[in-house]
Structures are given as structure tokens and as C-alpha cells.
Design a protein around this motif. Sequence first.
Motif, PDB file in Angstrom:
ATOM      1  N   LEU A  97       0.862  -1.178   0.000  1.00 42.99           N
ATOM      2  CA  LEU A  97       0.000   0.000   0.000  1.00 42.99           C
ATOM      3  C   LEU A  97       0.899   1.228   0.000  1.00 42.99           C
ATOM      4  CD1 LEU A  97      -2.963   0.986   0.182  1.00 42.99           C
ATOM      5  CD2 LEU A  97      -2.692   1.020   2.670  1.00 42.99           C
ATOM      6  N   MET A  98       0.834   2.013  -1.083  1.00 45.57           N
ATOM      7  CA  MET A  98       1.772   3.097  -1.295  1.00 45.57           C
ATOM      8  C   MET A  98       1.056   4.434  -1.302  1.00 45.57           C
ATOM      9  SD  MET A  98       4.358   1.115  -1.591  1.00 45.57           S
ATOM     10  CE  MET A  98       5.648   2.295  -2.005  1.00 45.57           C
ATOM     11  N   GLY A  99       1.754   5.457  -0.829  1.00 47.66           N
ATOM     12  CA  GLY A  99       1.210   6.808  -0.820  1.00 47.66           C
ATOM     13  C   GLY A  99       1.975   7.665   0.157  1.00 47.66           C
ATOM     14  N   GLU A 100       1.925   8.975  -0.049  1.00 46.78           N
ATOM     15  CA  GLU A 100       2.605   9.882   0.857  1.00 46.78           C
ATOM     16  C   GLU A 100       1.847   9.974   2.164  1.00 46.78           C
ATOM     17  OE1 GLU A 100       1.722  13.217  -1.990  1.00 46.78           O
ATOM     18  OE2 GLU A 100       1.410  14.287  -0.121  1.00 46.78           O
ATOM     19  N   ASN A 101       2.466  10.589   3.182  1.00 46.02           N
ATOM     20  CA  ASN A 101       1.775  10.814   4.438  1.00 46.02           C
ATOM     21  C   ASN A 101       0.539  11.661   4.193  1.00 46.02           C
ATOM     22  OD1 ASN A 101       3.606   9.383   5.923  1.00 46.02           O
ATOM     23  ND2 ASN A 101       4.788  11.161   6.572  1.00 46.02           N
ATOM     24  N   GLY A 102      -0.566  11.253   4.789  1.00 46.21           N
ATOM     25  CA  GLY A 102      -1.822  11.942   4.565  1.00 46.21           C
ATOM     26  C   GLY A 102      -2.615  11.393   3.400  1.00 46.21           C
ATOM     27  N   ARG A 136      -3.786   8.569  -2.902  1.00 51.02           N
ATOM     28  CA  ARG A 136      -3.374   9.966  -2.844  1.00 51.02           C
ATOM     29  C   ARG A 136      -4.575  10.800  -2.445  1.00 51.02           C
ATOM     30  NH1 ARG A 136      -1.937  11.091  -7.912  1.00 51.02           N
ATOM     31  NH2 ARG A 136      -3.639  12.515  -8.438  1.00 51.02           N
ATOM     32  N   GLY A 137      -4.398  11.606  -1.390  1.00 50.31           N
ATOM     33  CA  GLY A 137      -5.478  12.480  -0.946  1.00 50.31           C
ATOM     34  C   GLY A 137      -6.738  11.743  -0.569  1.00 50.31           C
ATOM     35  N   GLY A 138      -6.602  10.512  -0.013  1.00 53.07           N
ATOM     36  CA  GLY A 138      -7.750   9.751   0.417  1.00 53.07           C
ATOM     37  C   GLY A 138      -8.456   8.986  -0.679  1.00 53.07           C
ATOM     38  N   LEU A 169       2.744  11.399  -6.003  1.00 52.26           N
ATOM     39  CA  LEU A 169       2.871  12.851  -5.872  1.00 52.26           C
ATOM     40  C   LEU A 169       1.836  13.621  -6.679  1.00 52.26           C
ATOM     41  CD1 LEU A 169       6.732  13.409  -6.090  1.00 52.26           C
ATOM     42  CD2 LEU A 169       5.296  13.527  -4.060  1.00 52.26           C
ATOM     43  N   GLY A 170       1.325  13.015  -7.742  1.00 53.59           N
ATOM     44  CA  GLY A 170       0.473  13.751  -8.661  1.00 53.59           C
ATOM     45  C   GLY A 170       1.271  14.632  -9.590  1.00 53.59           C
ATOM     46  N   LYS A 171       2.591  14.364  -9.677  1.00 49.80           N
ATOM     47  CA  LYS A 171       3.476  15.120 -10.563  1.00 49.80           C
ATOM     48  C   LYS A 171       4.710  14.271 -10.821  1.00 49.80           C
ATOM     49  CE  LYS A 171       5.386  17.568  -6.577  1.00 49.80           C
ATOM     50  NZ  LYS A 171       5.572  18.874  -5.938  1.00 49.80           N
ATOM     51  N   ASP A 172       5.547  14.716 -11.754  1.00 52.18           N
ATOM     52  CA  ASP A 172       6.735  13.928 -12.064  1.00 52.18           C
ATOM     53  C   ASP A 172       7.846  14.231 -11.060  1.00 52.18           C
ATOM     54  OD1 ASP A 172       8.120  16.261 -12.800  1.00 52.18           O
ATOM     55  OD2 ASP A 172       7.440  16.107 -14.873  1.00 52.18           O
ATOM     56  N   ILE A 173       8.996  13.577 -11.244  1.00 54.14           N
ATOM     57  CA  ILE A 173      10.077  13.689 -10.257  1.00 54.14           C
ATOM     58  C   ILE A 173      11.163  14.656 -10.709  1.00 54.14           C
ATOM     59  CG2 ILE A 173       9.671  11.398  -9.314  1.00 54.14           C
ATOM     60  CD1 ILE A 173      11.976  10.367 -11.010  1.00 54.14           C
ATOM     61  N   ASN A 174      10.847  15.533 -11.640  1.00 58.11           N
ATOM     62  CA  ASN A 174      11.859  16.490 -12.106  1.00 58.11           C
ATOM     63  C   ASN A 174      12.334  17.408 -10.989  1.00 58.11           C
ATOM     64  OD1 ASN A 174      11.883  15.525 -14.715  1.00 58.11           O
ATOM     65  ND2 ASN A 174      10.282  16.915 -15.416  1.00 58.11           N
ATOM     66  N   SER A 175      11.409  17.717 -10.032  1.00 62.58           N
ATOM     67  CA  SER A 175      11.796  18.613  -8.935  1.00 62.58           C
ATOM     68  C   SER A 175      12.883  17.985  -8.079  1.00 62.58           C
ATOM     69  CB  SER A 175      10.579  18.959  -8.079  1.00 62.58           C
ATOM     70  OG  SER A 175       9.935  17.781  -7.634  1.00 62.58           O
ATOM     71  N   LEU A 176      12.830  16.651  -7.917  1.00 60.68           N
ATOM     72  CA  LEU A 176      13.863  15.960  -7.155  1.00 60.68           C
ATOM     73  C   LEU A 176      15.212  16.059  -7.846  1.00 60.68           C
ATOM     74  CD1 LEU A 176      14.339  14.049  -4.700  1.00 60.68           C
ATOM     75  CD2 LEU A 176      13.918  12.161  -6.256  1.00 60.68           C
ATOM     76  N   ARG A 177      15.199  15.844  -9.167  1.00 59.80           N
ATOM     77  CA  ARG A 177      16.437  15.927  -9.925  1.00 59.80           C
ATOM     78  C   ARG A 177      16.971  17.361  -9.952  1.00 59.80           C
ATOM     79  NH1 ARG A 177      13.479  12.230 -14.358  1.00 59.80           N
ATOM     80  NH2 ARG A 177      14.042  10.187 -13.519  1.00 59.80           N
ATOM     81  N   ALA A 178      16.053  18.324 -10.035  1.00 57.41           N
ATOM     82  CA  ALA A 178      16.468  19.729 -10.079  1.00 57.41           C
ATOM     83  C   ALA A 178      17.180  20.132  -8.797  1.00 57.41           C
ATOM     84  CB  ALA A 178      15.260  20.626 -10.321  1.00 57.41           C
ATOM     85  N   LEU A 179      16.692  19.618  -7.643  1.00 61.72           N
ATOM     86  CA  LEU A 179      17.324  19.952  -6.371  1.00 61.72           C
ATOM     87  C   LEU A 179      18.764  19.462  -6.334  1.00 61.72           C
ATOM     88  CD1 LEU A 179      17.142  21.039  -3.478  1.00 61.72           C
ATOM     89  CD2 LEU A 179      16.264  18.800  -2.780  1.00 61.72           C
ATOM     90  N   LEU A 203       5.222   5.070 -10.383  1.00 61.99           N
ATOM     91  CA  LEU A 203       4.727   4.988  -9.007  1.00 61.99           C
ATOM     92  C   LEU A 203       4.890   6.329  -8.299  1.00 61.99           C
ATOM     93  CD1 LEU A 203       3.724   3.508  -6.459  1.00 61.99           C
ATOM     94  CD2 LEU A 203       6.097   2.830  -6.045  1.00 61.99           C
ATOM     95  N   ILE A 204       6.072   6.919  -8.404  1.00 58.32           N
ATOM     96  CA  ILE A 204       6.330   8.199  -7.741  1.00 58.32           C
ATOM     97  C   ILE A 204       5.396   9.278  -8.276  1.00 58.32           C
ATOM     98  CG2 ILE A 204       8.058  10.006  -7.377  1.00 58.32           C
ATOM     99  CD1 ILE A 204      10.176   7.764  -7.504  1.00 58.32           C
ATOM    100  N   SER A 205       5.188   9.290  -9.576  1.00 61.29           N
ATOM    101  CA  SER A 205       4.297  10.277 -10.181  1.00 61.29           C
ATOM    102  C   SER A 205       2.874  10.111  -9.663  1.00 61.29           C
ATOM    103  CB  SER A 205       4.310  10.155 -11.707  1.00 61.29           C
ATOM    104  OG  SER A 205       5.588  10.460 -12.226  1.00 61.29           O
ATOM    105  N   GLN A 206       2.418   8.869  -9.511  1.00 61.67           N
ATOM    106  CA  GLN A 206       1.075   8.633  -8.988  1.00 61.67           C
ATOM    107  C   GLN A 206       0.968   9.070  -7.531  1.00 61.67           C
ATOM    108  OE1 GLN A 206      -0.732   4.783  -9.704  1.00 61.67           O
ATOM    109  NE2 GLN A 206       0.317   4.572 -11.668  1.00 61.67           N
TER     110      GLN A 206
END
Length: 519
Positions: free
Chosen positions: A38-43, A218-220, A241-251, A236-239
Amino acid sequence: MRVIDPVVQLDGIVVEYPGVRALDGVDFRLFAGEVHALMGENGAGKSTLIGVLTGTRRPSAGRVIVDGEERRFSGVAESRAAGIATVFQEAQLSPNLSVAENVMLGRERRGRFGIDWRQTRVDAVEALVRLGLDDLDPRSPVSRLSSAQKQLVALARSVVDDPRVLVLDEPTSSLDQAEVATLMRVIRGLRDQGVAILFISHFLEQAFTISDRMTVLRGGRKIGEHATRDLERADLISQMLGKDINSLRALGSERKAHHYTSDGEPVLRAEGLGRRGELMPTDVEVHRGEIVGLAGLRGSGRTELASLLGSVVRPDGGELWVGGERVSLRTPSAALRRRIAVTTESRRIDGIIPQLTARENIVLSLQALRGWTRPVSQAEQSALIDAYVDALHLDPADLARPVEQLSGGTQQKVLLARALAVRPHVLILDEPTKGIDIAAKLDIQRRISQLAGDGVAVVFISSELEEVVRLSDRIVVLKDREKIGELSNGPGVTVDTVVEMIAAELEPDAGVDVRGNNV
């Protein structure tokens, strides 16, 4: 072809709290002989779904079906009687009882004259052997065990009743690599015996390694259900977060391009700092605007060094310099007066004050710095809270709630806000992103990067080497409670660079994997 019915089926589950819908029409299926992640961010609703399944949350709509029969659990006992066992992230054991007593608690063997302790210990040993823990003394008090051993004892207790369904909520968060391997072996064995296993973890690679299917929340809401072999990690990460992982790479790209140069006097400098039995004499320095990562295996001395730098424990040798001045800091309060703030690895034990609100937790360090004769006014508190609501993306509605009721990611942000409230010159962060979801992790990583840009000296510890390499300007590498070298970060430095440095003197067949598995 015969259709196999699920052991557990949730149809259209709705759970509502005042002002929020924690689960919104969620469907879920769990089959015998599978591991379902069971996958998903906190909340996202993971804990609430577990609560519905284990009887601690009553849905306002929807059906819970176990073995084809609709059920309405009014508590954990009813759920357990239906064959559902749970092992939570924080091992819920009685520290004053022995291992055997904890394993068999509520299931003791009884004879004509009460509890048959000899047979009860035999049953406990059988459960421990089943998990490969036959070297654990069943008579030993649980208070003497490590956190990893306690987690495994909790797992042993869960299998005593031969459950049909086993819920594992972050079971590996306190385990080292060898213990994770033991747990994975046990999980596979239970799966092969026909147990339906629900696996919740923030360690993505572990979820991909052990699971047969994944459900993403995601979001209940349920976002998707997939065969693990058909799901790409980026998808999986995109699902989640609801977005892609470019922000992680950008950091990571931003930190690599930072090109920090350590000119001038270090803000914090240690010479020969050590403590017998915990850390060999160590030299380290941190400059204004620099992030120094501490990398190494569990038990390498990372936390011990951080604790000595932050005066959480006292050294028995060496010298500490702050702003060019030699100091003797005997307590965390003394370090705080020098604007050295620390967040510890165990947020529930050494961090949050559970019964206080998030707002009250945030102002604690500032109040301690001032002393109780100079209370922080309501106006100052409000200004402080408003600043961190924006900076750390905190939900204003959470601030008045007891912090123990908040997600792990929010608790971690509260601790970071508490440390920042004193306007530190040096910020020591021990596992600030441990056990939290990807979105909260990104928020905290961005904030750490911004703090360095504003001139704060940061000491950063993470068991995930990707994080250390992504954020750090310089990496101090430890092994066997001793500093073995440093690396200046840059485009040529990768996780493998650190791994090779740590593993350089290990035997070829040591079998140690020091790569982090989380995002």
C-alpha cells in the motif's frame, strides 16, 4: 477458469473527520498468498485504511468483507478474531516483561493452577525460531533489546495465532540490512503458506522487492492498482505525488552547481572530539553556508558524532570551537545559547512532546533559550508560526492539534521549525527525512538547501546515501565509529563513490550493501 475470491475486500470505503474526508470511496482487495504493498505519501489515507481493516476506524460508508462475509469491527479484538494481525512501526511491547511474555501476551498456556510458564516459553521459542530469532533469549527483558530486536519480537507475537491476514506497517524502519533480509525471508515464507500480507513502507525498493501487487492512494482516493512487475518506479512516484520527479532531480542539480568554497574561519570545528566506546577522536569543521553530510553504515558513528557536536552527550576527549572561540558545552541548552540547534533521529522518543499541540512544540526551543521568566508572547508565536506555515508548507489546521495525531512528515517539519525558531548558526539534523513520504521529504530537502544559501552551517545525516550526495557540499565518511575520510562533492561524486570508500577494507564476500533504497 475458477475465480479466486479475495480474503479481504473493501468496497467504497468513506472515513470522515471534522472538516476532512480521509478516505473517499476507496476499493481495495487482498488475496491469500500475496504480498500487497500500500503506497502513498503521508496523509494519503494509508493509516486510515489500516484502521478500518483492524477495527480502530469506523467507516461512515462502504463495506468491509472478510472471507465473503460483511463485517463491522468495533475494535482490534474483533479484527484479530477474524484472523487479521498487525505489526506497527513503533513496536508496542511491555518493556518490563520478558521476550517470551511479550510474544505470548494474552495467549499464555494455562493449566490447572494458572499459567503454565514452561509451556508458554516453549510456544514463544517456536514463534521466535519461525522468524530465525532462535538466538534471542526468551527470558531476557524487552527493555534490554535494541529497537530492531523489539520490532522482530512484535512480529513474532503477531504470528502466534497463525493469522489469515498480516498487516505490516513500516516494519523495516528500525532494522539494519541483515535484519531486513531476515524479515523479507519470513514474509516470503508466510506468503507461501497462504497468508495475505499487506505491506506498508516508505522504502520503495523494499516494496518493489517483496510485493506482488501495489495499490496507490493519494489524498484519500485510490489512484491505481497494479501488478508490481508492470509498474515503473517513476510511474509509481508520479502517482503518489500527482506530478513527475523532475523537482527531485532539479534539487540535486542546484546543489551540485553550488560550488561552495570553505574560505574563512569555520563556524564549528572539532579537534580530536571523541567518547570512549562510542567514537574515536575525530576532526571535523563546518563553515557558514555549507552542508556537511555524515555518511556510513548503521553503527558507523554518524549519530555519535552529531550528538557530540550538538552537546547532546559530553565528550571525554578533544576540543570544540564555535566561531573561532574554544568552548566547553556541557548540555544541549548550552549549545543552544551558542545558536547550535539539533534534531535527533528518534522524533517520537527524543523529539516531539506528544500531548502538546504542534504550535506549542514549535516554540519550545525559543522559550528554553529565553528562560521561563521571559515568555514568548502570543504575537511573537503567531508571527513565528506564520513564517513556518509558508516555509515548510504546514497545514494551519494542524497547528492546534496534539502533535502525536499528525503524520510523521508533519511531525518532522514541526521539529525542524522548532530548531529554526532560535535562528541557529549551526543546524545538526540526524535523519530529518526518515520514515516520511516523498512530498514531505522534498519540502525538507528544499528548506535545508535554502538555509545553507542563507548562511546557516548544516550537518546532515541520512541513511539514504542518495540524499547525502544530493544535498551535501562535503561528505565526511565514517566506519566502525571512526572517520575514514572526506569527499568534496561535485559532478564526479556519486553514491558509488561513497560506497567504494566505505567498503574499501571489507572482505569481498562480506555481503554488505550500503546503498540507500529510498527516494
